[in-house]
Design an enzyme around this catalytic site. Structure first.
Site, PDB file in Angstrom:
ATOM      1  N   ASN A 133      15.072  10.136  29.920  1.00 50.25           N
ATOM      2  CA  ASN A 133      16.123  10.987  29.431  1.00 50.25           C
ATOM      3  C   ASN A 133      16.073  11.237  28.022  1.00 50.25           C
ATOM      4  O   ASN A 133      15.398  10.794  27.344  1.00 50.25           O
ATOM      5  CB  ASN A 133      17.492  10.086  29.956  1.00 50.25           C
ATOM      6  CG  ASN A 133      17.895   9.960  31.033  1.00 50.25           C
ATOM      7  OD1 ASN A 133      17.527  10.769  31.966  1.00 50.25           O
ATOM      8  ND2 ASN A 133      18.480   8.697  31.560  1.00 50.25           N
ATOM      9  N   GLU A 168      20.475   3.093  26.525  1.00 53.58           N
ATOM     10  CA  GLU A 168      19.560   4.035  26.148  1.00 53.58           C
ATOM     11  C   GLU A 168      20.209   5.127  25.247  1.00 53.58           C
ATOM     12  O   GLU A 168      20.600   6.273  25.829  1.00 53.58           O
ATOM     13  CB  GLU A 168      19.061   4.349  27.451  1.00 53.58           C
ATOM     14  CG  GLU A 168      17.593   5.412  27.252  1.00 53.58           C
ATOM     15  CD  GLU A 168      17.044   5.945  28.461  1.00 53.58           C
ATOM     16  OE1 GLU A 168      15.829   5.999  28.524  1.00 53.58           O
ATOM     17  OE2 GLU A 168      17.908   6.077  29.488  1.00 53.58           O
ATOM     18  N   ILE A 190      14.084   4.662  39.965  1.00 55.37           N
ATOM     19  CA  ILE A 190      13.221   5.753  39.908  1.00 55.37           C
ATOM     20  C   ILE A 190      11.706   5.631  40.121  1.00 55.37           C
ATOM     21  O   ILE A 190      11.268   6.312  40.668  1.00 55.37           O
ATOM     22  CB  ILE A 190      13.529   6.464  38.544  1.00 55.37           C
ATOM     23  CG1 ILE A 190      14.926   7.332  38.475  1.00 55.37           C
ATOM     24  CG2 ILE A 190      12.592   7.694  38.421  1.00 55.37           C
ATOM     25  CD1 ILE A 190      15.349   8.483  39.522  1.00 55.37           C
ATOM     26  N   ALA A 225       8.684  -0.069  37.651  1.00 51.24           N
ATOM     27  CA  ALA A 225       8.989   0.000  39.233  1.00 51.24           C
ATOM     28  C   ALA A 225      10.431  -0.230  39.523  1.00 51.24           C
ATOM     29  O   ALA A 225      10.836  -0.976  40.580  1.00 51.24           O
ATOM     30  CB  ALA A 225       8.051  -0.489  40.180  1.00 51.24           C
ATOM     31  N   ASN A 262      23.621  13.949  30.179  1.00 51.50           N
ATOM     32  CA  ASN A 262      23.447  12.608  29.596  1.00 51.50           C
ATOM     33  C   ASN A 262      24.255  12.354  28.255  1.00 51.50           C
ATOM     34  O   ASN A 262      24.653  11.027  28.179  1.00 51.50           O
ATOM     35  CB  ASN A 262      21.997  12.405  29.567  1.00 51.50           C
ATOM     36  CG  ASN A 262      21.163  12.272  30.701  1.00 51.50           C
ATOM     37  OD1 ASN A 262      20.189  12.687  30.821  1.00 51.50           O
ATOM     38  ND2 ASN A 262      21.812  11.841  31.756  1.00 51.50           N
ATOM     39  N   LYS A 285      19.494  18.772  31.202  1.00 49.04           N
ATOM     40  CA  LYS A 285      19.696  17.272  31.650  1.00 49.04           C
ATOM     41  C   LYS A 285      20.551  16.581  30.544  1.00 49.04           C
ATOM     42  O   LYS A 285      21.301  16.087  30.769  1.00 49.04           O
ATOM     43  CB  LYS A 285      18.456  16.706  31.985  1.00 49.04           C
ATOM     44  CG  LYS A 285      18.682  15.195  32.546  1.00 49.04           C
ATOM     45  CD  LYS A 285      19.020  15.083  33.732  1.00 49.04           C
ATOM     46  CE  LYS A 285      19.334  13.702  34.118  1.00 49.04           C
ATOM     47  NZ  LYS A 285      17.782  12.819  34.253  1.00 49.04           N
TER      48      LYS A 285
END
Length: 333
Positions: A102, A285, A11, A8, A208, A204
């Site tokens: 992602n 990431e 996003i 949480a 990224n 997307k």
């Protein structure tokens, strides 16, 4: 409908607050100061679309929640392989996992046709670790177009966008997808069920794969990268190489490179999540966003010299961040 938000953060808390506002039975899973704030004051969302506060149940222990209809994964993809013990108490016979990640997902070739059907992308699912933690038949893909950030524990700043595109790996329009879509819409979000989510993944990913590593390496915003002639050309080359890989996999996004660059420049001095991670000394990431595409390029015989070079430099930086993160954990212990 019972929904657990695992992770949480910016996003996850934003989606959870919207789902709770729409009437779903939402449970947030968090830890540390974020959990303390969620328990005390709920989720405060600050947005040009209107501020609101939601007060769903928040815990660090999934056993308090039990089986749910949906788990919304708000974790970074590098944490998927280790999330099995947390997921297990949440899983009923028909629980679906909405993976809001992602880059290239671990389920990418699940349900696909052709010679690569069920092929495992080793970079994102090393040794099948993610597939064991999150079986592919549980997965609903999710591409997030919303931008949010944590302004303070329990406080989410919504920057732009409300779209969360979802879809089944095999392209079917399932009841579980339509049910989750309706719950998101009831909370004021856009949640189209796409017949082929892979196109959304690559649209997307064009941004990224370019701006996340470049922003981390140069400590620059998206607009700064676009306004400098040299880095704009570098970004253009990276996007074109990514599109070549997508094309050889049978995906041809309709958006142009120039349009993606123009959109990034309009975003202004937006700091990517990867840049935030580097500034905080956290690992990037990187595997799902960049290294996986280099692996796919090798798989389909695409030449990606620019992506390969940026990946090598970014991984060297990431190794230092991983070493620092491990050292910090050992010191804290």
């Amino acid at each position: 409908m019972r929904i657990a938000i695992l992770g949480a953060g910016a996003i996850g808390a934003y989606a959870g607050a919207a789902l709770h506002r729409g009437g779903a039975d939402v449970h947030l899973i968090a830890r540390g100061p974020q959990l303390e704030a969620l328990r005390a004051d709920g989720v405060r969302v600050l947005s040009d679309r209107g501020d609101f506060t939601a007060r769903p149940h928040a815990t660090s222990d999934p056993r308090e929640i039990g089986p749910v209809d949906f788990v919304f994964l708000g974790l970074k993809a590098q944490h998927y392989a280790g999330c099995g013990p947390i997921l297990r108490p949440l899983m009923g016979p028909a629980t679906a996992v909405v993976a809001a990640q992602n880059g290239i997902p671990w389920w990418y070739f699940h349900g696909a046709s052709g010679p690569l059907a069920e092929h495992r992308v080793h970079t994102v699912d090393p040794g099948g670790a993610v597939s064991r933690a999150i079986p592919v038949e549980r997965a609903i893909g999710c591409v997030v177009y919303a931008a949010t950030e944590i302004e303070a524990p329990g406080v989410v700043r919504h920057l732009e966008g409300t779209r969360f595109s979802i879809g089944e790996p095999d392209g079917s329009t399932s009841r579980r997808c339509t049910d989750f879509s309706e719950a998101m819409k009831a909370g004021g979000l856009k949640c189209p069920v796409e017949p082929d989510l892979r196109e959304d993944i690559w649209v997307k990913l064009m941004g990224n794969i370019t701006f996340n590593p470049l922003s981390a390496l140069t400590r620059s915003t998206m607009a700064q990268i676009c306004r400098d002639r040299s880095t704009r050309e570098l970004a253009r080359a990276m996007m074109n190489e990514a599109l070549e890989v997508a094309s050889r996999l049978g995906v041809r996004p309709t958006i142009s490179v120039e349009r993606r660059l123009a959109g990034a420049e309009r975003a202004g001095d937006h700091r990517t999540s990867t840049l935030h991670d580097v500034e905080r000394g956290r690992p990037m990431e990187l595997d799902v966003i960049l290294t996986a595409v280099v692996e796919l390029a090798d798989l389909v015989g695409a030449e990606v010299p620019t992506l390969r070079t940026v990946d090598a430099v970014a991984r060297l930086l990431n190794d230092r961040l991983v070493d620092g993160s491990v050292a910090d954990r050992m010191a804290a212990a």
